[in-house]
Design an enzyme around this catalytic site. Structure first.
Site, mmCIF file in Angstrom:
data_model
loop_
_atom_site.group_PDB
_atom_site.id
_atom_site.type_symbol
_atom_site.label_atom_id
_atom_site.label_comp_id
_atom_site.label_asym_id
_atom_site.label_seq_id
_atom_site.Cartn_x
_atom_site.Cartn_y
_atom_site.Cartn_z
ATOM 1 N N HIS A 112 0.838 -1.220 0.000
ATOM 2 C CA HIS A 112 0.000 0.000 0.000
ATOM 3 C C HIS A 112 0.869 1.266 0.000
ATOM 4 O O HIS A 112 0.641 2.185 -0.784
ATOM 5 C CB HIS A 112 -0.903 -0.055 1.244
ATOM 6 C CG HIS A 112 -1.745 1.151 1.488
ATOM 7 N ND1 HIS A 112 -2.752 1.543 0.636
ATOM 8 C CD2 HIS A 112 -1.733 2.064 2.499
ATOM 9 C CE1 HIS A 112 -3.324 2.634 1.117
ATOM 10 N NE2 HIS A 112 -2.723 2.975 2.242
HETATM 11 C C1 HEM Z 1 2.669 5.273 6.430
HETATM 12 C C2 HEM Z 1 1.701 4.494 6.040
HETATM 13 C C3 HEM Z 1 0.664 4.819 4.997
HETATM 14 C C4 HEM Z 1 0.722 5.633 3.883
HETATM 15 C C5 HEM Z 1 1.907 6.434 3.374
HETATM 16 C C6 HEM Z 1 -0.585 5.602 3.273
HETATM 17 C C7 HEM Z 1 -0.964 6.335 2.160
HETATM 18 C C8 HEM Z 1 -2.234 6.385 1.610
HETATM 19 C C9 HEM Z 1 -2.648 7.209 0.508
HETATM 20 C C10 HEM Z 1 -1.741 8.180 -0.236
HETATM 21 C C11 HEM Z 1 -3.946 6.962 0.246
HETATM 22 C C12 HEM Z 1 -4.818 7.606 -0.846
HETATM 23 C C13 HEM Z 1 -4.887 6.725 -2.086
HETATM 24 C C14 HEM Z 1 -5.887 7.236 -3.101
HETATM 25 O O1 HEM Z 1 -6.827 7.945 -2.734
HETATM 26 O O2 HEM Z 1 -5.774 6.907 -4.297
HETATM 27 C C15 HEM Z 1 -4.395 5.973 1.197
HETATM 28 C C16 HEM Z 1 -5.665 5.439 1.258
HETATM 29 C C17 HEM Z 1 -6.056 4.441 2.125
HETATM 30 N N1 HEM Z 1 -5.283 3.863 3.114
HETATM 31 FE FE1 HEM Z 1 -3.350 4.313 3.564
HETATM 32 N N2 HEM Z 1 -1.386 4.758 3.992
HETATM 33 C C18 HEM Z 1 -0.668 4.255 5.047
HETATM 34 C C19 HEM Z 1 -1.098 3.361 6.001
HETATM 35 C C20 HEM Z 1 -2.333 2.748 6.005
HETATM 36 C C21 HEM Z 1 -2.768 1.742 6.943
HETATM 37 C C22 HEM Z 1 -1.900 1.203 8.074
HETATM 38 C C23 HEM Z 1 -4.025 1.370 6.588
HETATM 39 C C24 HEM Z 1 -4.938 0.339 7.198
HETATM 40 C C25 HEM Z 1 -4.601 -0.577 8.072
HETATM 41 C C26 HEM Z 1 -4.405 2.156 5.433
HETATM 42 C C27 HEM Z 1 -5.626 2.083 4.779
HETATM 43 C C28 HEM Z 1 -6.037 2.887 3.729
HETATM 44 C C29 HEM Z 1 -7.348 2.827 3.097
HETATM 45 C C30 HEM Z 1 -8.483 1.880 3.481
HETATM 46 C C31 HEM Z 1 -7.362 3.817 2.108
HETATM 47 C C32 HEM Z 1 -8.514 4.148 1.168
HETATM 48 C C33 HEM Z 1 -8.259 3.395 -0.121
HETATM 49 C C34 HEM Z 1 -9.213 2.272 -0.355
HETATM 50 O O3 HEM Z 1 -10.300 2.229 0.257
HETATM 51 O O4 HEM Z 1 -8.907 1.384 -1.199
HETATM 52 N N3 HEM Z 1 -3.362 2.993 5.109
HETATM 53 N N4 HEM Z 1 -3.333 5.635 2.019
#
Ligand code: HEM
Length: 211
Positions: A167
């Site tokens: 991710h």
């Molecule tokens: C340093 C760690 C992380 C970074 C840099 C990061 C970065 C991002 C970014 C940039 C997005 C937006 C993507 C888009 O809108 O196209 C996103 C969405 C999301 N992230 Fe993270 N994330 C991190 C950790 C996590 C963790 C630990 C979880 C869950 C355990 C998580 C769950 C999600 C979810 C559910 C979305 C919405 C996308 C979807 O529903 O498919 N993230 N994240």
């Protein structure tokens, strides 16, 4: 960047929700690796002392689950598979060379895979975590069940770490995504290129007259 050149992708409460989940994940992943491998025992100090890590790890795990559940109810509809995902999957070679394929909505198949894997692994971590939680719940289960719970917890933990590494890699790889989750906005060319159907839908919504 002028306001008219950008689109809101995440509101402030959504971003806070995401980063609370991510911060909890960092703490439980690092302390969990500290419990698991003797050579990583020093990682337990991320939560103060090994004793404190042992006490806090399960509580932070429950907080992470609760925080993710809010995200889950927010985004599950956007992560349901559809026909365009087949086009995306068939063209995976183009995708890895940074070309976009298909009329992608708010999320692509790769993101959907991460989303459903995360909720599945988090549910397994919660259930197995309760089974092995001493001194509160573990005494209610037989020793073989606790041992099985420990094995499940370890596999699910490593699985979630791998999923989140993918991710993070994907978020850094698709330029402009991190801004979406830090500042809340994306550019119009970003939306048109990576999520054209989502772009059209947001435009249609914006043009609808308000009652
Ligand atoms: C340093 C760690 C992380 C970074 C840099 C990061 C970065 C991002 C970014 C940039 C997005 C937006 C993507 C888009 O809108 O196209 C996103 C969405 C999301 N992230 Fe993270 N994330 C991190 C950790 C996590 C963790 C630990 C979880 C869950 C355990 C998580 C769950 C999600 C979810 C559910 C979305 C919405 C996308 C979807 O529903 O498919 N993230 N994240």
């Amino acid at each position: 960047m002028k306001r008219r050149d950008t689109l809101v992708r995440y509101t402030a409460p959504e971003r806070i929700n995401h980063w609370v989940t991510a911060f909890c994940f960092l703490l439980v992943a690092v302390s969990g690796l500290g419990f698991f491998f003797p050579s990583f025992n020093w990682l337990m100090y991320i939560l103060g002392t090994p004793q404190l890590a042992r006490i806090l790890h399960p509580f932070i795990g429950v907080a992470m689950f609760a925080s993710f559940i809010i995200m889950f109810f927010h985004y599950w509809r956007h992560n349901l598979p559809n026909r365009e995902d087949i086009v995306w999957a068939k063209n995976i070679r183009k995708i890895v060379t940074n070309k976009d394929v298909g009329d992608i909505g708010r999320y692509n198949l790769g993101q959907k895979f991460i989303f459903w894997s995360a909720i599945l692994l988090l549910a397994l971590l919660l259930i197995s975590g309760i089974i092995i939680w001493r001194p509160w719940f573990a005494p209610a289960f037989s020793i073989p069940v606790v041992r099985f719970g420990l094995m499940l917890h370890s596999f699910a933990g490593v699985g979630l770490i791998i999923i989140i590494m993918i991710h993070i890699y994907a978020a850094l790889w698709v330029k402009g995504s991190v801004t979406a989750m830090v500042e809340g906005w994306v550019t119009r060319p970003w939306a048109k290129k990576h999520h054209p159907r989502w772009y059209r839908e947001t435009q249609e919504k914006a043009q609808k007259p308000t009652d």
